[in-house]
Design an enzyme around this catalytic site. Structure first.
Site, PDB file in Angstrom:
ATOM      1  CG  ASP A   1       2.665  -3.517  -3.420  1.00 49.07           C
ATOM      2  OD1 ASP A   1       2.145  -2.657  -2.682  1.00 49.07           O
ATOM      3  OD2 ASP A   1       3.885  -3.764  -3.431  1.00 49.07           O
TER       4      ASP A   1
ATOM      5  CG  ASP B   1       6.062   2.050  -2.528  1.00 50.39           C
ATOM      6  OD1 ASP B   1       6.717   2.790  -3.278  1.00 50.39           O
ATOM      7  OD2 ASP B   1       5.205   2.467  -1.735  1.00 50.39           O
TER       8      ASP B   1
ATOM      9  CE  LYS C   1      -1.139  -3.517   0.176  1.00 48.74           C
ATOM     10  NZ  LYS C   1      -0.055  -3.727  -0.808  1.00 48.74           N
TER      11      LYS C   1
ATOM     12  CG  ASP D   1       7.028  -5.634  -2.498  1.00 46.84           C
ATOM     13  OD1 ASP D   1       5.883  -5.150  -2.344  1.00 46.84           O
ATOM     14  OD2 ASP D   1       8.055  -5.122  -2.035  1.00 46.84           O
TER      15      ASP D   1
ATOM     16  CG  ASP E   1       1.556  -7.022  -1.405  1.00 49.54           C
ATOM     17  OD1 ASP E   1       0.647  -6.189  -1.580  1.00 49.54           O
ATOM     18  OD2 ASP E   1       2.765  -6.738  -1.501  1.00 49.54           O
TER      19      ASP E   1
END
Length: 230
Positions: A8, A10, A152, A175, A179
Site C-alpha cells: 500500500d 498512503d 485489491k 494499513d 488492504d
C-alpha cells in the site's frame, strides 16, 4: 531470494504527515523481486511512483479497479453505479470536498473518492439505496464509492498471474480496510501500527512500528531471512 511485495502507499510508505518517506528511495529500487504498489489512488499515482523508483510498473490502483503489469491494463471496476450514487449525493446537498480542479478524481476511472470532510451519513444513506450495487470504503484518507466486486486482492491475483507468480508468494504490507483483501490472498501479511481495526484483524502480524517505520522493519526482516537462506 527475497519475496515479491504488495505494498500500500498512503499510511504504509509515507510519514505521518502524508509525505513519501525518503527510505522508499533507498530500500525499494534494488529489491530483487517484483514490487506491486496496491493503492486506493488513481492509476497515474502508483505508475509515477514506480517510474521514479526505476522499477517496473506493477500496479493495483483504485482499490482494485485497475490492475497493470507487463504493459497490459485490466479494468476490473465499472464506474456507472458509483458515479450515479455520488451524483445523487451531490443533488441532496452533499459535497465531494476536494475543491476546484479535483485532481483526486480527475484521472479516476472506476470509482469516485470523496473527502473525509464529506457528509458520511448522507453518503452511506444514498449508497444503501443503490441496493448492493456500490460500497463505501473508508481508507482513512477518503471515502471511496466503488463496485462491491472490486478489491485489491482480486487485482493482485491478476497482476501475479501476469507475472507468472503464485499470489501466495507475495508479502503484503498495509494499513487500511482496503488492504484486508490483499492480506487474504498474499502468503504473508503485515499491518503497520497505525492500521485500522479491519486491517489489524486481517493481517498475519500487527507491527509495533507505524507508517514507513513498520514497512522498513518488514523489509529488513525479509532481507535477514534471505541472508540466512530461509
Amino acid at each position: 531470494m527475497v519475496p515479491p511485495l504488495a505494498l500500500d502507499i498512503d499510511g504504509t510508505l509515507t510519514t505521518p504527515s502524508g509525505r513519501i518517506d525518503a527510505r522508499v528511495f533507498e530500500l525499494l529500487p534494488e529489491w530483487d523481486a517484483p514490487v506491486v504498489f496496491a493503492t486506493g489512488k488513481a492509476f497515474p499515482y502508483p505508475v509515477g511512483l514506480a517510474h521514479f523508483l526505476g522499477r517496473p510498473e506493477f500496479v493495483v490502483a483504485e482499490n482494485g479497479g485497475i490492475a497493470y503489469a507487463q504493459g497490459e491494463t485490466t479494468v476490473l471496476g465499472d464506474p456507472t453505479a458509483p458515479r450515479a450514487v455520488v451524483e445523487a449525493f451531490v443533488a441532496r446537498g452533499g459535497e465531494i470536498g476536494w475543491g476546484d480542479g479535483d485532481t483526486v478524481n480527475r484521472w479516476r476511472e472506476t470509482e469516485v473518492a470523496l473527502s473525509r470532510d464529506a457528509d458520511e451519513a448522507l453518503l452511506r444513506e444514498v449508497a444503501a439505496e443503490a441496493e448492493g450495487r456500490v460500497e463505501v470504503v473508508d481508507t482513512g484518507y477518503a471515502y471511496h464509492v466503488k463496485s462491491p466486486d472490486v478489491s485489491k486482492g482480486r487485482a493482485l491475483e491478476h497482476v501475479a498471474e501476469a507475472l507468472g507468480l503464485d499470489v501466495d508468494a507475495f508479502v503484503a504490507v498495509g494499513d487500511s480496510e482496503n488492504d484486508a483483501s490483499t492480506f487474504a490472498v498474499a502468503g504473508e501479511s503485515y499491518a503497520v501500527a497505525n492500521a485500522d481495526t479491519t486491517a489489524r484483524d486481517a493481517a498475519d502480524v500487527v507491527l509495533n512500528e507505524a507508517y514507513m517505520d513498520g514497512t522498513a522493519s518488514v523489509l529488513a526482516t525479509l532481507r535477514e531471512r534471505d541472508d540466512r537462506g530461509e
